[in-house]
Design an enzyme around this catalytic site. Structure first.
Site, PDB file in Angstrom:
ATOM      1  N   GLY A  39       1.678 -21.550  32.127  1.00  0.00           N
ATOM      2  CA  GLY A  39       1.147 -20.408  32.868  1.00  0.00           C
ATOM      3  C   GLY A  39       1.593 -20.389  34.315  1.00  0.00           C
ATOM      4  O   GLY A  39       1.209 -19.516  35.089  1.00  0.00           O
ATOM      5  N   THR A  44       5.592 -30.290  36.029  1.00  0.00           N
ATOM      6  CA  THR A  44       4.757 -31.383  36.514  1.00  0.00           C
ATOM      7  C   THR A  44       4.855 -31.473  38.030  1.00  0.00           C
ATOM      8  O   THR A  44       3.855 -31.594  38.731  1.00  0.00           O
ATOM      9  CB  THR A  44       5.254 -32.717  35.892  1.00  0.00           C
ATOM     10  OG1 THR A  44       5.246 -32.584  34.471  1.00  0.00           O
ATOM     11  CG2 THR A  44       4.385 -33.885  36.310  1.00  0.00           C
ATOM     12  N   GLY A 277       3.232 -45.562  33.561  1.00  0.00           N
ATOM     13  CA  GLY A 277       4.520 -44.946  33.272  1.00  0.00           C
ATOM     14  C   GLY A 277       4.347 -43.590  32.605  1.00  0.00           C
ATOM     15  O   GLY A 277       3.219 -43.159  32.320  1.00  0.00           O
ATOM     16  N   MET A 324      12.889 -40.740  36.133  1.00  0.00           N
ATOM     17  CA  MET A 324      12.032 -39.547  36.040  1.00  0.00           C
ATOM     18  C   MET A 324      11.718 -39.066  37.448  1.00  0.00           C
ATOM     19  O   MET A 324      10.658 -39.366  38.003  1.00  0.00           O
ATOM     20  CB  MET A 324      10.761 -39.874  35.259  1.00  0.00           C
ATOM     21  CG  MET A 324      11.022 -40.072  33.781  1.00  0.00           C
ATOM     22  SD  MET A 324       9.482 -40.276  32.888  1.00  0.00           S
ATOM     23  CE  MET A 324      10.072 -40.284  31.193  1.00  0.00           C
ATOM     24  N   HIS A 450      19.421 -41.167  70.564  1.00  0.00           N
ATOM     25  CA  HIS A 450      18.431 -42.088  71.119  1.00  0.00           C
ATOM     26  C   HIS A 450      17.331 -41.302  71.825  1.00  0.00           C
ATOM     27  O   HIS A 450      17.641 -40.347  72.527  1.00  0.00           O
ATOM     28  CB  HIS A 450      19.103 -43.025  72.133  1.00  0.00           C
ATOM     29  CG  HIS A 450      18.125 -43.932  72.817  1.00  0.00           C
ATOM     30  ND1 HIS A 450      17.588 -45.027  72.201  1.00  0.00           N
ATOM     31  CD2 HIS A 450      17.569 -43.873  74.057  1.00  0.00           C
ATOM     32  CE1 HIS A 450      16.754 -45.629  73.029  1.00  0.00           C
ATOM     33  NE2 HIS A 450      16.713 -44.952  74.169  1.00  0.00           N
TER      34      HIS A 450
HETATM   35  P1  FAD Z   1       8.467 -31.206  34.012  1.00  0.00           P
HETATM   36  O1  FAD Z   1       8.319 -30.991  35.448  1.00  0.00           O
HETATM   37  O2  FAD Z   1       7.486 -32.047  33.301  1.00  0.00           O
HETATM   38  O3  FAD Z   1       8.514 -29.752  33.353  1.00  0.00           O
HETATM   39  C1  FAD Z   1       8.540 -29.532  32.000  1.00  0.00           C
HETATM   40  C2  FAD Z   1       7.840 -28.225  31.720  1.00  0.00           C
HETATM   41  O4  FAD Z   1       8.096 -27.881  30.366  1.00  0.00           O
HETATM   42  C3  FAD Z   1       6.329 -28.298  31.865  1.00  0.00           C
HETATM   43  O5  FAD Z   1       5.881 -27.334  32.781  1.00  0.00           O
HETATM   44  C4  FAD Z   1       5.790 -28.020  30.476  1.00  0.00           C
HETATM   45  O6  FAD Z   1       4.620 -27.227  30.475  1.00  0.00           O
HETATM   46  C5  FAD Z   1       6.935 -27.249  29.844  1.00  0.00           C
HETATM   47  N1  FAD Z   1       7.022 -27.364  28.373  1.00  0.00           N
HETATM   48  C6  FAD Z   1       6.973 -28.484  27.626  1.00  0.00           C
HETATM   49  N2  FAD Z   1       7.145 -28.192  26.323  1.00  0.00           N
HETATM   50  C7  FAD Z   1       7.297 -26.843  26.259  1.00  0.00           C
HETATM   51  C8  FAD Z   1       7.524 -25.944  25.192  1.00  0.00           C
HETATM   52  N3  FAD Z   1       7.649 -26.350  23.920  1.00  0.00           N
HETATM   53  N4  FAD Z   1       7.625 -24.623  25.486  1.00  0.00           N
HETATM   54  C9  FAD Z   1       7.514 -24.175  26.764  1.00  0.00           C
HETATM   55  N5  FAD Z   1       7.315 -24.994  27.809  1.00  0.00           N
HETATM   56  C10 FAD Z   1       7.221 -26.311  27.558  1.00  0.00           C
HETATM   57  N6  FAD Z   1       9.295 -36.977  41.424  1.00  0.00           N
HETATM   58  C11 FAD Z   1       9.920 -36.982  42.617  1.00  0.00           C
HETATM   59  O7  FAD Z   1      11.146 -36.895  42.661  1.00  0.00           O
HETATM   60  N7  FAD Z   1       9.217 -37.079  43.791  1.00  0.00           N
HETATM   61  C12 FAD Z   1       7.878 -37.194  43.804  1.00  0.00           C
HETATM   62  O8  FAD Z   1       7.274 -37.281  44.880  1.00  0.00           O
HETATM   63  C13 FAD Z   1       7.192 -37.208  42.566  1.00  0.00           C
HETATM   64  N8  FAD Z   1       5.861 -37.303  42.542  1.00  0.00           N
HETATM   65  C14 FAD Z   1       5.221 -37.290  41.336  1.00  0.00           C
HETATM   66  C15 FAD Z   1       3.838 -37.422  41.339  1.00  0.00           C
HETATM   67  C16 FAD Z   1       3.150 -37.423  40.155  1.00  0.00           C
HETATM   68  C17 FAD Z   1       1.654 -37.552  40.175  1.00  0.00           C
HETATM   69  C18 FAD Z   1       3.862 -37.261  38.918  1.00  0.00           C
HETATM   70  C19 FAD Z   1       3.121 -37.225  37.612  1.00  0.00           C
HETATM   71  C20 FAD Z   1       5.227 -37.132  38.910  1.00  0.00           C
HETATM   72  C21 FAD Z   1       5.928 -37.157  40.118  1.00  0.00           C
HETATM   73  N9  FAD Z   1       7.314 -37.054  40.167  1.00  0.00           N
HETATM   74  C22 FAD Z   1       7.953 -37.083  41.371  1.00  0.00           C
HETATM   75  C23 FAD Z   1       8.121 -36.898  38.951  1.00  0.00           C
HETATM   76  C24 FAD Z   1       8.504 -35.409  38.730  1.00  0.00           C
HETATM   77  O9  FAD Z   1       7.322 -34.655  38.650  1.00  0.00           O
HETATM   78  C25 FAD Z   1       9.327 -35.256  37.453  1.00  0.00           C
HETATM   79  O10 FAD Z   1      10.444 -36.097  37.484  1.00  0.00           O
HETATM   80  C26 FAD Z   1       9.804 -33.810  37.293  1.00  0.00           C
HETATM   81  O11 FAD Z   1       8.723 -32.934  37.237  1.00  0.00           O
HETATM   82  C27 FAD Z   1      10.651 -33.668  36.028  1.00  0.00           C
HETATM   83  O12 FAD Z   1      11.031 -32.343  35.864  1.00  0.00           O
HETATM   84  P2  FAD Z   1      11.292 -31.725  34.404  1.00  0.00           P
HETATM   85  O13 FAD Z   1      11.652 -30.309  34.636  1.00  0.00           O
HETATM   86  O14 FAD Z   1      12.205 -32.593  33.642  1.00  0.00           O
HETATM   87  O15 FAD Z   1       9.888 -31.839  33.655  1.00  0.00           O
HETATM   88  P1  NAD Z   2       6.244 -46.708  36.904  1.00  0.00           P
HETATM   89  O1  NAD Z   2       7.117 -47.036  35.774  1.00  0.00           O
HETATM   90  O2  NAD Z   2       6.826 -46.460  38.239  1.00  0.00           O
HETATM   91  O3  NAD Z   2       5.163 -47.875  37.114  1.00  0.00           O
HETATM   92  C1  NAD Z   2       4.312 -48.302  36.107  1.00  0.00           C
HETATM   93  C2  NAD Z   2       3.801 -49.675  36.482  1.00  0.00           C
HETATM   94  O4  NAD Z   2       2.787 -50.033  35.570  1.00  0.00           O
HETATM   95  C3  NAD Z   2       4.868 -50.761  36.418  1.00  0.00           C
HETATM   96  O5  NAD Z   2       4.837 -51.508  37.599  1.00  0.00           O
HETATM   97  C4  NAD Z   2       4.463 -51.574  35.192  1.00  0.00           C
HETATM   98  O6  NAD Z   2       4.811 -52.928  35.293  1.00  0.00           O
HETATM   99  C5  NAD Z   2       2.973 -51.376  35.193  1.00  0.00           C
HETATM  100  N1  NAD Z   2       2.343 -51.508  33.886  1.00  0.00           N
HETATM  101  C6  NAD Z   2       2.769 -51.041  32.689  1.00  0.00           C
HETATM  102  N2  NAD Z   2       1.886 -51.321  31.729  1.00  0.00           N
HETATM  103  C7  NAD Z   2       0.854 -51.985  32.328  1.00  0.00           C
HETATM  104  C8  NAD Z   2      -0.375 -52.540  31.862  1.00  0.00           C
HETATM  105  N3  NAD Z   2      -0.728 -52.456  30.584  1.00  0.00           N
HETATM  106  N4  NAD Z   2      -1.182 -53.136  32.763  1.00  0.00           N
HETATM  107  C9  NAD Z   2      -0.851 -53.215  34.075  1.00  0.00           C
HETATM  108  N5  NAD Z   2       0.305 -52.710  34.554  1.00  0.00           N
HETATM  109  C10 NAD Z   2       1.136 -52.103  33.698  1.00  0.00           C
HETATM  110  O7  NAD Z   2       5.370 -45.457  36.394  1.00  0.00           O
HETATM  111  P2  NAD Z   2       4.343 -44.516  37.148  1.00  0.00           P
HETATM  112  O8  NAD Z   2       3.946 -45.086  38.442  1.00  0.00           O
HETATM  113  O9  NAD Z   2       3.305 -44.188  36.133  1.00  0.00           O
HETATM  114  O10 NAD Z   2       5.219 -43.237  37.420  1.00  0.00           O
HETATM  115  C11 NAD Z   2       5.791 -42.497  36.325  1.00  0.00           C
HETATM  116  C12 NAD Z   2       7.041 -41.793  36.747  1.00  0.00           C
HETATM  117  O11 NAD Z   2       6.771 -40.790  37.706  1.00  0.00           O
HETATM  118  C13 NAD Z   2       8.038 -42.748  37.367  1.00  0.00           C
HETATM  119  O12 NAD Z   2       9.263 -42.573  36.708  1.00  0.00           O
HETATM  120  C14 NAD Z   2       8.130 -42.332  38.787  1.00  0.00           C
HETATM  121  O13 NAD Z   2       9.448 -42.439  39.272  1.00  0.00           O
HETATM  122  C15 NAD Z   2       7.674 -40.887  38.781  1.00  0.00           C
HETATM  123  N6  NAD Z   2       7.008 -40.629  40.063  1.00  0.00           N
HETATM  124  C16 NAD Z   2       7.752 -40.604  41.193  1.00  0.00           C
HETATM  125  C17 NAD Z   2       7.143 -40.447  42.414  1.00  0.00           C
HETATM  126  C18 NAD Z   2       7.977 -40.428  43.643  1.00  0.00           C
HETATM  127  O14 NAD Z   2       9.178 -40.279  43.526  1.00  0.00           O
HETATM  128  N7  NAD Z   2       7.393 -40.537  44.825  1.00  0.00           N
HETATM  129  C19 NAD Z   2       5.779 -40.323  42.499  1.00  0.00           C
HETATM  130  C20 NAD Z   2       5.047 -40.394  41.351  1.00  0.00           C
HETATM  131  C21 NAD Z   2       5.680 -40.531  40.135  1.00  0.00           C
END
Ligand code: FAD
Ligand code: NAD
Length: 471
Positions: A39, A44, A277, A324, A450
């Site tokens: 929507g 994400t 993860g 990711m 600087h």
């Molecule tokens: P997504 O963003 O997950 O988009 C996929 C979309 O597909 C979704 O909106 C979903 O609703 C839609 N979809 C799924 N299946 C269907 C279907 N069958 N039909 C229609 N629509 C569908 N990355 C960074 O680089 N920097 C950050 O600071 C960062 N912070 C994060 C913080 C959190 C809390 C989380 C959870 C992730 C963070 N990430 C960050 C990771 C980042 O959000 C993802 O790497 C990124 O969103 C991936 O983009 P994507 O388009 O592959 O997937």
């Molecule tokens: P992550 O893979 O970065 O970290 C998961 C952590 O959980 C690891 O350190 C792992 O050893 C630990 N772990 C796994 N199983 C466990 C268990 N049973 N008990 C205790 N510890 C355990 O995953 P995340 O932090 O969930 O993030 C998910 C993805 O989202 C990542 O790929 C990350 O790059 C992306 N993300 C990126 C940003 C950013 O770029 N600032 C912010 C948020 C999320």
């Protein structure tokens, strides 16, 4: 063999990968559709990831700084109060203005936005269950899957997004929990632990490895980050496994098993964040109808040009290989379209930066020491601490350092690792240097303004190829 198609390209998923690809395709003059089921566009990242978490990180930092870090700056502040409702509202407003912005860009670039869940009927046809009810079918000469990822569940702990939350619940808690336990000390774990700890929660991070930060972070930097975050009030239990959880009572109880030698214990929390993860998301996509398979980590398998074994169906973003990260997904959106329109595309997977938006931030690009060691590379190291940087001193923000890893013979930069107040912005320069194949001498001979924090970047390069001046 392609049959008659309504669209040149259909994207399934309007996250960063899908929406960026769709805009690029629209700019190339192709007839393009993007199907999104939530929507709102932006996936994400915009809705429940990068953007809302950074809004909370920024504002919780400001709150924490006003509470604890103004006196020494000559600012006396009284009656500081948290208005969590307003903080959440500010976050929601950032999100909605950005998602609407993407919708506007779709219109501007003639992308048809189809609101619903897409599922393969056959290799060219996608059935869409529309959000507003009913069904439609659309056909694509090319189809790009960009369905993203979802939080990996912890066995036995059911997510209710209230007491047991993923990051989605953790960015929307209605009040500050008294006690919070974070399972997983990766990026999500540490960013969310920072937010709630700054707002007053007693936060414990349980991580089963010996170090926090998740995959990729340099061990020396991860150690510093943990030390600094611990000083800010976050408790860490590393080398500790959560055996099981019980959320049947008022709060949540977790049974922990410490690594050899340590003792087992049970801890309780008002809110538990599961941050172990994320995993690729393909539920309801109907890949079985076209014979596509997932690998052992549930990723859709592709070749160098993002093609599945059905060549007109490609896959980008979190749902396939690689880190990711939003900017990786974005690059792939552009490259996948260029493969279709031009026959070539470009993403340098060796130069994708990572940033953890804690305070201080941690940022890196390229390889870390452990990776270089295990590859048998002969490398040299140069560092420069922010304590010796004039701007950091005036800002009273002297924690952290810049660290270069370079080839011992050629001086070519192999990795850059930064912990410091502005690391996330500074890593852009490092990424450019790596992308251009720069040596540390190239960086060291580049004039930096600087007084700026970026001078620490230059001086770390100087320290790698000869000597720093100010340390
Ligand atoms: P997504 O963003 O997950 O988009 C996929 C979309 O597909 C979704 O909106 C979903 O609703 C839609 N979809 C799924 N299946 C269907 C279907 N069958 N039909 C229609 N629509 C569908 N990355 C960074 O680089 N920097 C950050 O600071 C960062 N912070 C994060 C913080 C959190 C809390 C989380 C959870 C992730 C963070 N990430 C960050 C990771 C980042 O959000 C993802 O790497 C990124 O969103 C991936 O983009 P994507 O388009 O592959 O997937
Ligand atoms: P992550 O893979 O970065 O970290 C998961 C952590 O959980 C690891 O350190 C792992 O050893 C630990 N772990 C796994 N199983 C466990 C268990 N049973 N008990 C205790 N510890 C355990 O995953 P995340 O932090 O969930 O993030 C998910 C993805 O989202 C990542 O790929 C990350 O790059 C992306 N993300 C990126 C940003 C950013 O770029 N600032 C912010 C948020 C999320």
């Amino acid at each position: 063999a392609s049959e008659a198609s309504d669209y040149d390209i259909v994207f399934i998923g309007g996250g960063v990968a899908g929406y960026v690809g769709a805009i690029k395709a629209g700019q190339a003059g192709l007839k393009v559709a993007c199907i999104e089921k939530r929507g709102a566009l932006g996936g994400t990242c915009l809705n429940v990831g990068c953007i809302p978490s950074k809004s909370l990180l920024n504002n919780s930092h400001l709150y924490h700084q006003i509470l604890h870090d103004t006196k020494k700056r000559g600012i006396d502040v009284n009656d500081v109060k948290l208005n969590l409702t307003q903080m959440m509202k500010a976050k929601d407003e950032s999100v909605s203005s950005l998602t609407k912005g993407v919708e506007f860009l779709f219109k501007k670039n003639n992308v048809d936005y189809v609101k619903g869940t897409g599922s393969f009927k056959d290799e060219h046809t996608i059935k869409v269950n529309l959000i507003d009810g009913g069904e439609t079918e659309i056909k694509g000469k090319n189809i790009i899957i960009a369905t993203g990822s979802e939080s990996t569940p912890f066995p036995g702990l059911e997510i209710d997004e209230k007491k047991v939350v993923t990051s989605t619940g953790a960015i929307a808690l209605p009040e500050v929990p008294k006690k919070m336990v974070v399972i997983g000390g990766g990026i999500i774990g540490l960013e969310m632990a920072s937010v709630w700890s700054r707002l007053g929660s007693q936060v414990t991070v349980v991580e089963f490895l010996g170090a926090v930060g998740g995959p990729g972070m340099d061990a020396e930097i991860a150690k510093q980050a943990q030390k600094i975050l611990a000083k800010q009030g976050i408790k860490f239990k590393t080398n500790t496994k959560v055996l099981k959880g019980d959320a049947s009572g008022d709060g949540v109880k977790l049974d922990l098993e410490a690594a050899k030698g340590g003792k087992n214990e049970t801890i309780d929390a008002d809110v538990v964040l599961v941050a172990i993860g994320r995993r690729p998301y393909t539920e309801g996509l109907g890949i079985e109808n076209i014979g596509l398979e997932l690998d052992e980590r549930k990723r859709l398998v592709i070749d160098q040009e993002y093609r599945t074994k059905i060549p007109h169906i490609r896959v980008i973003g979190d749902v396939t290989f690689g880190p990711m990260l939003a900017h990786k997904a974005e690059e792939e959106g552009v490259a996948a379209v260029e493969y279709i329109t031009k026959g070539y595309g470009h993403v340098n997977y060796g130069a994708i930066p990572s940033v953890m938006y804690t305070h201080p931030e941690v940022a890196w690009v390229g390889q870390n020491e452990a990776e270089l060691k295990s590859a048998g590379v002969n490398y040299k190291v140069g560092t420069f601490p922010f304590t010796a940087n004039s701007r950091a001193k005036t800002n009273l923000e002297t924690e952290g350092l810049v660290k270069f890893l370079a080839d011992a013979e050629t001086d070519r930069i192999l990795g850059i690792h930064i912990i410091g107040a502005n690391a996330g912005e500074m890593i852009a320069e490092g990424t450019l240097a790596l992308e251009y194949g720069a040596s540390t001498e190239d960086v060291a001979r580049t004039c930096h303004a600087h007084p700026t924090l970026a001078e620490a970047f230059k001086e770390a390069a100087m320290a790698t190829y000869s000597h720093a001046i100010h340390f």
